[in-house]
Design an enzyme around this catalytic site. Sequence first.
Site, PDB file in Angstrom:
ATOM      1  N   TRP A 277       0.848  -1.325   0.274  1.00  0.00           N
ATOM      2  CA  TRP A 277       0.357   0.177  -0.031  1.00  0.00           C
ATOM      3  C   TRP A 277       0.523   1.484  -0.399  1.00  0.00           C
ATOM      4  O   TRP A 277       0.366   2.738  -0.148  1.00  0.00           O
ATOM      5  CB  TRP A 277      -1.199  -0.019   1.474  1.00  0.00           C
ATOM      6  CG  TRP A 277      -0.244   0.377   2.753  1.00  0.00           C
ATOM      7  CD1 TRP A 277       0.805  -0.295   2.738  1.00  0.00           C
ATOM      8  CD2 TRP A 277      -0.600   0.989   3.698  1.00  0.00           C
ATOM      9  NE1 TRP A 277       1.074  -0.089   4.139  1.00  0.00           N
ATOM     10  CE2 TRP A 277       0.261   0.945   4.944  1.00  0.00           C
ATOM     11  CE3 TRP A 277      -1.875   1.831   3.936  1.00  0.00           C
ATOM     12  CZ2 TRP A 277       0.396   1.918   5.791  1.00  0.00           C
ATOM     13  CZ3 TRP A 277      -1.688   2.591   4.623  1.00  0.00           C
ATOM     14  CH2 TRP A 277      -0.653   2.568   6.073  1.00  0.00           C
ATOM     15  N   ASP A 278       1.498   0.949   0.428  1.00  0.00           N
ATOM     16  CA  ASP A 278       3.205   1.926   0.342  1.00  0.00           C
ATOM     17  C   ASP A 278       2.838   3.074  -0.915  1.00  0.00           C
ATOM     18  O   ASP A 278       2.739   4.072  -1.276  1.00  0.00           O
ATOM     19  CB  ASP A 278       4.675   1.540   0.000  1.00  0.00           C
ATOM     20  CG  ASP A 278       4.862   0.670   1.802  1.00  0.00           C
ATOM     21  OD1 ASP A 278       3.913  -0.070   2.344  1.00  0.00           O
ATOM     22  OD2 ASP A 278       5.769   0.487   1.576  1.00  0.00           O
TER      23      ASP A 278
ATOM     24  N   GLU B 136       0.280  -3.129  12.661  1.00  0.00           N
ATOM     25  CA  GLU B 136       0.597  -4.190  12.071  1.00  0.00           C
ATOM     26  C   GLU B 136       0.429  -5.583  13.762  1.00  0.00           C
ATOM     27  O   GLU B 136       0.687  -6.161  13.611  1.00  0.00           O
ATOM     28  CB  GLU B 136       1.496  -4.800  11.347  1.00  0.00           C
ATOM     29  CG  GLU B 136       1.273  -4.270  10.142  1.00  0.00           C
ATOM     30  CD  GLU B 136       1.818  -4.095   9.299  1.00  0.00           C
ATOM     31  OE1 GLU B 136       3.103  -4.031   9.436  1.00  0.00           O
ATOM     32  OE2 GLU B 136       1.516  -4.010   7.421  1.00  0.00           O
TER      33      GLU B 136
ATOM     34  N   LYS C  25       1.485  -0.085  16.218  1.00  0.00           N
ATOM     35  CA  LYS C  25       2.557   0.393  15.110  1.00  0.00           C
ATOM     36  C   LYS C  25       3.619   1.462  14.962  1.00  0.00           C
ATOM     37  O   LYS C  25       4.292   1.801  14.435  1.00  0.00           O
ATOM     38  CB  LYS C  25       2.647  -1.215  14.360  1.00  0.00           C
ATOM     39  CG  LYS C  25       3.976  -0.851  13.676  1.00  0.00           C
ATOM     40  CD  LYS C  25       4.391  -2.597  12.948  1.00  0.00           C
ATOM     41  CE  LYS C  25       5.150  -2.529  11.881  1.00  0.00           C
ATOM     42  NZ  LYS C  25       5.232  -3.635  11.092  1.00  0.00           N
ATOM     43  N   GLN C  26       2.301   2.193  13.933  1.00  0.00           N
ATOM     44  CA  GLN C  26       2.086   3.017  12.588  1.00  0.00           C
ATOM     45  C   GLN C  26       1.066   3.984  12.582  1.00  0.00           C
ATOM     46  O   GLN C  26       0.099   2.964  13.349  1.00  0.00           O
ATOM     47  CB  GLN C  26       3.292   2.179  11.814  1.00  0.00           C
ATOM     48  CG  GLN C  26       2.080   1.649  10.775  1.00  0.00           C
ATOM     49  CD  GLN C  26       2.726   0.914   9.808  1.00  0.00           C
ATOM     50  OE1 GLN C  26       3.638   0.553   9.489  1.00  0.00           O
ATOM     51  NE2 GLN C  26       2.309   1.473   8.738  1.00  0.00           N
TER      52      GLN C  26
HETATM   53  O1  IFM Z   1       3.636  -1.468   3.651  1.00  0.00           O
HETATM   54  C1  IFM Z   1       4.568  -1.515   5.288  1.00  0.00           C
HETATM   55  C2  IFM Z   1       3.856  -1.828   5.665  1.00  0.00           C
HETATM   56  O2  IFM Z   1       3.179  -0.879   6.562  1.00  0.00           O
HETATM   57  C3  IFM Z   1       4.599  -2.432   7.459  1.00  0.00           C
HETATM   58  N1  IFM Z   1       6.382  -2.722   7.310  1.00  0.00           N
HETATM   59  C4  IFM Z   1       6.367  -2.321   5.971  1.00  0.00           C
HETATM   60  C5  IFM Z   1       5.245  -2.587   4.488  1.00  0.00           C
HETATM   61  C6  IFM Z   1       6.992  -2.042   3.738  1.00  0.00           C
HETATM   62  O3  IFM Z   1       6.688  -0.681   3.505  1.00  0.00           O
END
Ligand code: IFM
Length: 761
Positions: free
Chosen positions: A343-344, A482, A594-595
């Site tokens: 999704w990046d 995640e 996590k983010q």
């Molecule tokens: O897409 C990301 C995910 O959101 C977090 N781990 C790394 C992936 C790739 O950058």
Amino acid sequence: MLEALQPTPEPGWVLTHDGYSVLTESAVESRFAFGNGFLGMRAARSVSRGPTWTSWLGYIRWSSWPRCYLAGLFDIPNTDPPVPALVPIADWCRVRVLLDDVPLLGHEGEILLGTRTLDMRRGALLSSWTHRTPADITVTARELRLLSLADRAAGLQLQRLSLDRDGVEVRIEATFGLAGLGMEPLRLEDNLGAWRTEGTGKSVAMMGAATLRLDGEQLRPERPFPLRSVWRWRSVAGQVAELDRLVAVARADAPDEDPVPHARAALERSRSLGWRGVLAAHEAAWSARWTAGGVEIEGDDELQRAVRFAVYHLTSAANPEDERVSIGARGLTGDAYFGHVFWDTEIYLLPFYTATWPEAARSLLMYRFHTLSGARAKAARSGYKGALYAWESADTGVETTPESVLGSDGKPVEILTGKMEHHISADVAYAVWQYWQATGDDDFFVRAGAEIVLETARFWASRAVPESDGRRHIRHVIGPDEYHEDVDDNAFTNMMARWNLARGLETVEMLRSRWPGRAAALEEKLELGSEELADWRDATERMATGLDPASGLYEQFAGFHALEALDVAAYAHHKVPIDVVIGRERTQGAQVVKQADVVALIALLPEAFPGAMAKINFHHYEPRCAHGSSLSAAMHALVAARLGNPEIALRYLRETAALDLDPDPNSAGGIRIAGLGGLWQAVVLGFGGIDLTGEAPRIDPHLPPGWQSLSFRICWRGRRIAVRVTGDTVGVGLVSGGAMEIVIAGKTCELEPGATVEVPR
Ligand code: IFM
């Protein structure tokens, strides 16, 4: 040649690295990588690194990871689990120097000077080094390498070398290192090599043409073997040898296609230009991209450098000429994530391309169109309708997330993202819509985008199940956070799904009114009937959102608020992610994110956070975030900037900037391009306050203290607009395209071609 080897003189345009350390070499190679979206090359030293083939790394470290990548060249290696990975192509820059038959190697003798310079303005990697051999011969050299932005099949290497001694037997070999690694050779002849992947039947052809001049006189090469030119002479102190090498690369995706004629034609193009012409065309292409996508910050040199670095890598990663590839999580700069697309691309990178390089954005979205069948198959396999995009995607759109990886204790850890991280489908639809809004590219929307929006909406209607509480729920998912797996009703997922469903309904209405023929054809093809559309409507109305209307707070997922409260800041000093410090189980039971998750939702769907809600949610979730992903800080910076909180925004922006610019060994697997896309967004969409989603662009800047000005350009519906924000004013000029309206700091203004309007802030 000497002139070509000089870096751009302004310090803000170059990054320099002196010396060599085994601990950081691999990260430097990522940071200084160069590419053009078709080809990508890590900045490994071309001459003195020696062979790099050892495989057992029990207690020995890699110092260097030379790699040249070709976008879309995937095969399935002999790994467990077996997932497609980018196959490296030959390292066409390899040069062996032998002095009196002794190879020049970095770990022998003394490197008196070893500097690599990334010339971002020219899109070129420059090096200069001085090496004293154990035999006390001093070699001085300079080099330029590039992958052409003007002709993506073309590469160029220039090298200038001299010795301090008379009478040394010099032998220079311009070779193709690591040629055919992981592929079977098809042809090896003279200046041509062609190889085929073993499993996927893709092929690559590479051709090279090298010339060496000694004090201006061309020297005849020996050709002892294909793809190797060898020159020998006896040295005279101070005599200058100049090597120029042109390379051409082509890819063929089907077993019956031959890439050789394409490589041959590309080499011919370069040859007819000569290296000076190749260099000039490349520099002109970069200059055009800097004009379109460059960002100028007055008053903050550190962030100026960071945003330039971001634009450099974003520009190097995209290829508007190839709809069959997208951009992997590390671009074409390293092996991490095997070149897989996440999704990046849609959420972190697309805004940059849409706003500054719509042709590149369109190609990236067309990749999702061409991989729709993979997404349909994944949905069907999981028991759903419509299109569920692969969480990790390679060339076909089939799910490529490894099902497990080895944990630090050597035991396999199950990876659930491929099965549960479903928000990707809404993210793709979101990017399609944003692109279409900003560009007005109806042709794309009608031919491709609409089908993506409809098929992803259809997926969500089948995914959001009505339950006895009268709501529709999306259970068993992973959101952007995640750390928490298999959760119910992740607010990000559900809200994006609801948005996707609403756009699906809007798409049907719009197609019917504006393009009735296409509407009828698509509805027939997709067998989309009124009953199904009624179900979509129901799903938008009854979607569980996790919003508490009293507090204005979204619950990140059902049950999040009841998890253990954790002082996340207390763990910030650890070098490893928090889940490693406190363990997976405790992390899953705690309010640690996590983010950016709800915070990402604030960025994407600001209309879902009216009044004080954006602030309420940001200030609730920001302290709970451990930033265990390189995507996180930039998203926080963007939201904080939009909320008018420059202090927090700058802190996160500097953290993002440090990711690949600081000597962080985590960059070894490639630059974290999503962070770079996020950085651009935080600066242009955040501080610059750009919003391209409406019927007229809006600009509502929040310049941080200390910045005297912020300038950039954006594209909007066929126009190019130049924006300059200072402490007191917002100036906007229409660089090209017809008259338009623009809303600046809440005031609607008419923009006439060639004119500039200035509005006080
Ligand atoms: O897409 C990301 C995910 O959101 C977090 N781990 C790394 C992936 C790739 O950058």
